[in-house]
Design a protein around this motif. Structure first.
Motif, mmCIF file in Angstrom:
data_model
loop_
_atom_site.group_PDB
_atom_site.id
_atom_site.type_symbol
_atom_site.label_atom_id
_atom_site.label_comp_id
_atom_site.label_asym_id
_atom_site.label_seq_id
_atom_site.Cartn_x
_atom_site.Cartn_y
_atom_site.Cartn_z
ATOM 1 N N ILE A 138 -57.132 -25.430 86.584
ATOM 2 C CA ILE A 138 -56.451 -24.380 87.341
ATOM 3 C C ILE A 138 -55.113 -24.050 86.690
ATOM 4 N N HIS A 139 -54.355 -25.103 86.352
ATOM 5 C CA HIS A 139 -53.056 -24.902 85.709
ATOM 6 C C HIS A 139 -53.203 -24.155 84.392
ATOM 7 N N ARG A 140 -54.179 -24.554 83.592
ATOM 8 C CA ARG A 140 -54.416 -23.904 82.296
ATOM 9 C C ARG A 140 -54.797 -22.440 82.471
ATOM 10 N N ASP A 141 -55.719 -22.171 83.395
ATOM 11 C CA ASP A 141 -56.199 -20.806 83.595
ATOM 12 C C ASP A 141 -55.122 -19.894 84.180
ATOM 13 N N VAL A 142 -54.368 -20.403 85.157
ATOM 14 C CA VAL A 142 -53.302 -19.588 85.743
ATOM 15 C C VAL A 142 -52.230 -19.301 84.693
ATOM 16 N N LYS A 194 -48.054 -16.981 92.466
ATOM 17 C CA LYS A 194 -46.656 -17.064 92.890
ATOM 18 C C LYS A 194 -46.098 -18.466 92.705
ATOM 19 N N LEU A 195 -46.921 -19.463 93.004
ATOM 20 C CA LEU A 195 -46.497 -20.856 92.852
ATOM 21 C C LEU A 195 -46.197 -21.176 91.394
ATOM 22 N N MET A 196 -47.122 -20.812 90.515
ATOM 23 C CA MET A 196 -46.963 -21.110 89.091
ATOM 24 C C MET A 196 -45.850 -20.289 88.434
ATOM 25 N N SER A 197 -45.563 -19.121 88.997
ATOM 26 C CA SER A 197 -44.518 -18.258 88.426
ATOM 27 C C SER A 197 -43.131 -18.863 88.582
#
Length: 201
Positions: free
Chosen positions: A24-28, A196-199
């Motif tokens: 998920i982290h990689r794809d986002v 939004k979280l990853m941004s």
């Protein structure tokens, strides 16, 4: 022996969850790399469409792994995967989404109706307007069964399993064959949270 098996199961579950979180982290992160291009396209078209929403839709559609980032070929040419340029895919996707949002506003429906209409087609906006004005799984399910699926040949209500966490949570993960994705707006909503979280990092 039982304790060993229990610990082994816990370790396996932790490893699986860790791998899923890594994916998920990689794809986002990959999808977020398209933000500058989206900003340019929105500026070119003088569009106020939310860029995080577009990123969430890219994540939902392709996770940024295909050239046709927003799977917008069919709305442009009527043929799937006919767009061979990522920028053109986003331009077309933004055009369709912006038109849906305007129509949703005109028909006094919510923005998630416009997002669901990206999957179903913009006639869904009129349908929701006549049935309370707010998108829901129940409305999407009925529209999929009675309008979308029959229009593409599934007149018997044939279904299939759709193994997606959001779909499983909201309705058991069942979709009508040729009926689009009734969970689309909910998936985009959840993916918007991820974007939004990853941004922030």
């Amino acid at each position: 022996m039982f304790k060993f098996i229990k610990r082994a199961i816990i370790i396996i579950v932790i490893l699986i969850l860790s791998f899923q979180l890594f994916k998920i982290h990689r794809d986002v992160s990959h999808v977020l790399s398209y933000r500058p291009m989206i900003e340019e396209i929105l500026a070119e078209h003088d569009s106020t469409t939310n860029e995080d929403l577009i990123l969430a839709m890219i994540y939902t559609e392709t996770k940024g792994q295909e050239v046709d980032l927003m799977q917008s070929s069919e709305s442009s040419t009527g043929v799937a995967n006919s767009i061979t340029d990522s920028r053109e895919s986003v331009k077309q996707g933004v055009t369709v989404l912006s038109a849906n949002l305007e129509k949703a506003y005109d028909y006094d429906t919510d923005a998630w109706t416009a997002v669901q209409a990206y999957n179903f087609g913009n006639s869904y906006i009129h349908y929701v307007a006549k049935h309370g004005g707010e998108n829901s799984i129940d409305l999407a399910k009925n529209y999929s069964k009675t309008v979308v699926a029959p229009s593409l040949g599934n007149k018997s209500g044939e279904t299939y399993r759709y193994y997606n966490p959001v779909a499983l949570f909201y309705g058991g993960g069942k979709l009508y064959k040729d009926g689009g994705n009734i969970y689309y707006a909910k998936q985009v909503q959840f993916n918007l949270f991820l974007i939004k979280l990853m941004s922030q990092f």
